[in-house]
Motif scaffolding. Structure first.
Motif: not given
Ligand code: CAA
Length: 240
Positions: A86, A88, A93, A141, A143, A147, A178-179, A196
């Motif tokens: 990943t 993300d 960005k 998803q 971010a 992926y 899933g997760y 999540i």
């Molecule tokens: N849904 C809606 N909003 C979300 C969100 C989501 N799932 N995740 C983050 N946000 C929002 C935050 O609340 C924040 O909002 P505010 O600015 O209003 O507070 C904004 O998005 C994030 O903004 P940032 O500029 O601070 O974000 P960042 O550049 O720091 O990035 C991130 C943060 C990378 C998105 C981090 O939150 C993250 O890693 N999120 C998880 C993403 C995810 O679920 N990845 C799955 C990984 S597991 C996998 O991939 C295995 C699989 O197959 C299942």
């Protein structure tokens, strides 16, 4: 005769559970990894499963590695394209580099893993191709534009391969975890991860062994009519 199985990204996380399960099923297993020598050594010490190091994003490395596995163990009957990463970031960005890293490893990596074993499977009239996709390829998803694109792409790959391989005794199927409680999910910020888990009706993360169980089923000799399908294992978080 024992089936020969190759699992990419097979020394840690979901891949390690798959490699162990296939070994328990009686297969002779090779597991690949990209960089973590220490984890690979610990895995071999624990399981006796032989490991190979190559970058799935590189076709020549993959083809050479697969040729070595076949020299050591014999022709590959079961290939599990599991290796994935990943990078993300919210789309505004996400850098071209993050896009390409994930596409190269997760999507081109599947091509690079399956393409070298495909001619042999066709000749021998048997093959099991299993691609580890993701719930996030099914639903998208936040971010994960990169992926999710690769994991949705996996589903197109298996549906196409299924049609091409069916007459040659080759099946191609996807598993959509899933997760799952792996390092990849643990790397998600805790607050996000808790939210999540709140969306998973099972109320918990899945275990790698619960994904390995799906692979074991699809890899079996008796699963020849299951072709081009997707098994979801996500604790009822999402239905297709
Ligand atoms: N849904 C809606 N909003 C979300 C969100 C989501 N799932 N995740 C983050 N946000 C929002 C935050 O609340 C924040 O909002 P505010 O600015 O209003 O507070 C904004 O998005 C994030 O903004 P940032 O500029 O601070 O974000 P960042 O550049 O720091 O990035 C991130 C943060 C990378 C998105 C981090 O939150 C993250 O890693 N999120 C998880 C993403 C995810 O679920 N990845 C799955 C990984 S597991 C996998 O991939 C295995 C699989 O197959 C299942």
């Amino acid at each position: 005769m024992a089936r020969i199985a190759l699992v990419t990204g097979g020394t840690r996380g979901i891949g390690a559970a798959i490699a162990k399960q296939l070994k328990a099923d009686g297969c002779n297993v090779a597991a690949t990894y990209a960089g973590n020598d220490e984890a690979a050594k610990a895995f071999t010490d624990e399981t006796g499963i032989q490991t190979y190091k190559w970058n799935v994003a590189d076709y020549e490395e993959s083809a050479a590695g697969i040729a070595q596995v076949e020299k050591d163990l014999g022709p590959i009957d079961i290939v599990v394209a599991n290796a994935g990463i990943t990078r993300d970031a919210p789309f505004h960005k996400m850098t071209p580099e993050q896009w390409h890293q994930v596409i190269d490893t997760n999507l081109t990596g599947v091509f690079n893993t399956v393409h070298p074993v495909w001619p042999g499977m066709r000749e021998r009239k048997f093959g099991r191709v299993i691609v580890i996709s993701s719930i996030n390829g099914q639903k998208g998803q936040f971010a994960q534009v990169n992926y999710a694109a690769t994991k949705a792409g996996d589903l197109g790959i298996v549906k196409s391969l299924a049609q091409e391989g069916a007459r040659a005794g080759i099946t191609a199927n996807a598993v959509c975890p899933g997760y799952i409680a792996t390092e990849m999910v643990m790397a998600v910020p805790e607050k996000v991860r808790e939210s999540i888990i709140g969306q998973i009706p099972a109320g918990r993360l899945g275990e790698p062994e619960e994904i390995a169980r799906c692979v074991s089923f699809l890899a079996a000799d008796g699963s020849g009519f299951i072709n081009g399908s997707t098994i979801s294992a996500n604790g009822a978080q999402f239905f297709v």
